[in-house]
Design a protein around this motif. Structure first.
Motif, PDB file in Angstrom:
ATOM      1  N   THR A 134      -7.173   4.593  -3.871  1.00  0.00           N
ATOM      2  CA  THR A 134      -8.116   5.840  -3.824  1.00  0.00           C
ATOM      3  C   THR A 134      -9.621   5.254  -3.754  1.00  0.00           C
ATOM      4  OG1 THR A 134      -6.765   7.095  -5.157  1.00  0.00           O
ATOM      5  CG2 THR A 134      -9.120   7.763  -4.928  1.00  0.00           C
ATOM      6  N   ALA A 135      -9.814   4.004  -4.360  1.00  0.00           N
ATOM      7  CA  ALA A 135     -11.129   3.458  -4.643  1.00  0.00           C
ATOM      8  C   ALA A 135     -11.572   2.918  -3.060  1.00  0.00           C
ATOM      9  CB  ALA A 135     -11.494   2.168  -5.382  1.00  0.00           C
ATOM     10  N   THR A 136     -10.677   2.330  -2.344  1.00  0.00           N
ATOM     11  CA  THR A 136     -10.767   1.919  -1.000  1.00  0.00           C
ATOM     12  C   THR A 136     -11.167   2.936   0.044  1.00  0.00           C
ATOM     13  OG1 THR A 136      -8.209   1.627  -0.474  1.00  0.00           O
ATOM     14  CG2 THR A 136      -9.276  -0.288  -1.441  1.00  0.00           C
TER      15      THR A 136
ATOM     16  N   ALA B  60      -4.949   0.656   4.373  1.00  0.00           N
ATOM     17  CA  ALA B  60      -4.556   2.023   4.294  1.00  0.00           C
ATOM     18  C   ALA B  60      -5.510   2.918   3.914  1.00  0.00           C
ATOM     19  CB  ALA B  60      -3.311   2.084   3.466  1.00  0.00           C
ATOM     20  N   GLY B  61      -6.343   2.429   2.919  1.00  0.00           N
ATOM     21  CA  GLY B  61      -7.558   3.091   2.718  1.00  0.00           C
ATOM     22  C   GLY B  61      -8.521   3.567   3.542  1.00  0.00           C
ATOM     23  N   GLN B  62      -8.849   2.302   4.530  1.00  0.00           N
ATOM     24  CA  GLN B  62      -9.710   2.560   5.636  1.00  0.00           C
ATOM     25  C   GLN B  62      -9.203   3.294   6.633  1.00  0.00           C
ATOM     26  OE1 GLN B  62     -12.865   1.394   6.148  1.00  0.00           O
ATOM     27  NE2 GLN B  62     -12.806   2.859   7.875  1.00  0.00           N
ATOM     28  N   ILE B  63      -7.986   3.227   6.936  1.00  0.00           N
ATOM     29  CA  ILE B  63      -7.307   4.182   7.706  1.00  0.00           C
ATOM     30  C   ILE B  63      -7.185   5.472   7.489  1.00  0.00           C
ATOM     31  CG2 ILE B  63      -5.123   4.738   8.993  1.00  0.00           C
ATOM     32  CD1 ILE B  63      -4.681   1.669   9.176  1.00  0.00           C
ATOM     33  N   ALA B  64      -7.047   5.991   6.220  1.00  0.00           N
ATOM     34  CA  ALA B  64      -6.830   7.158   5.671  1.00  0.00           C
ATOM     35  C   ALA B  64      -8.374   7.802   5.733  1.00  0.00           C
ATOM     36  CB  ALA B  64      -6.302   7.282   4.428  1.00  0.00           C
TER      37      ALA B  64
END
Length: 239
Positions: A4-6, A98-102
């Motif tokens: 969530t932080a990323t 995944a954080g950046q893609i999301a």
């Protein structure tokens, strides 16, 4: 630090970057809304012509806001060693990406929704007959284009060249989906462009058929995941 932080980090950095906002928000939304409004006012068929051009402009939104955006973001953070530092945290490589893609998918979907409502109000482009299919095509297309963009960063030597290296993808996506108007092309070229993931999304929205576009997007997702696994670079090349 968590996934969530990323996600929040990617979102915060995106909205604070004025250059990125102009290139990835104002430009594509201006095109996606402005051209259908213009077409609706000058074309004899009005709303029908505006609808056709807006559907094609979805490919432009996907190629700029999803693909080009994540290429620019990840290459910049790679060159600044931000990605390398993130790997020293408790996050896995998959969570960082995944954080950046999301984050990129969220931004892309939000802009497409805003553009869809804008052309409905300003150019009489009808709202999707099947909102669930429309949402599924937009979300899936955004995710696949963001995944492919993350993998494509391996081909970009430096962050300053990200725009130049992604321009061919933008042009191919626009031509393939008809966003740039009818362009006579050899049949084999058009057949190749029909295989693009952006074209699959536009076809799903235009026809209401999801099976073939879903297969297309699934194949591209596999290609992107494999390329990401094999070639993604976490730090700049050493000269």
């Amino acid at each position: 630090m968590s996934l969530t932080a990323t996600y929040r980090l990617g979102t915060r950095l995106f909205w604070r970057d004025r250059v990125m906002l102009f290139a990835s928000v104002l430009t594509p939304v201006g095109l996606a809304v402005g051209l259908p409004v213009l077409m609706g006012n000058v074309h004899p068929d009005g709303a029908e012509a505006a609808t056709t051009i807006f559907h094609g402009m979805l490919a432009i939104l996907l190629s700029i806001t999803a693909f080009m955006n994540i290429v620019a973001a990840l290459t910049s953070r790679r060159d600044l060693l931000v990605l390398k530092r993130l790997r020293t945290s408790t996050l896995t490589d998959g969570q960082i990406l995944a954080g950046q893609i999301a984050s990129t998918v969220t931004q892309t979907v939000a802009l497409i929704v805003a553009s869809t409502l804008a052309v409905w109000l300003l150019a009489d482009v009808p709202l999707p007959a099947s909102p669930l299919l429309y949402a599924a095509a937009v979300v899936a297309g955004s995710a696949v284009m963001a995944l492919l963009g993350a993998a494509y960063t391996a081909a970009v030597p430096r962050a300053e060249l990200a725009a130049a290296f992604t321009m061919p993808v933008f042009l191919l996506a626009g031509v393939g989906a008809g966003a740039m108007g009818p362009i006579p092309l050899p049949s084999f070229v058009q057949s190749a462009l029909d295989l693009l993931p952006t074209t699959a999304v536009v076809d799903a929205v235009r026809t209401g058929e999801m099976l073939l576009p879903a297969v297309n997007l699934a194949v591209w997702a596999v290609i992107g995941a494999v390329a990401l696994r094999l070639w993604f670079r976490w730090e700049p090349r050493r000269s």
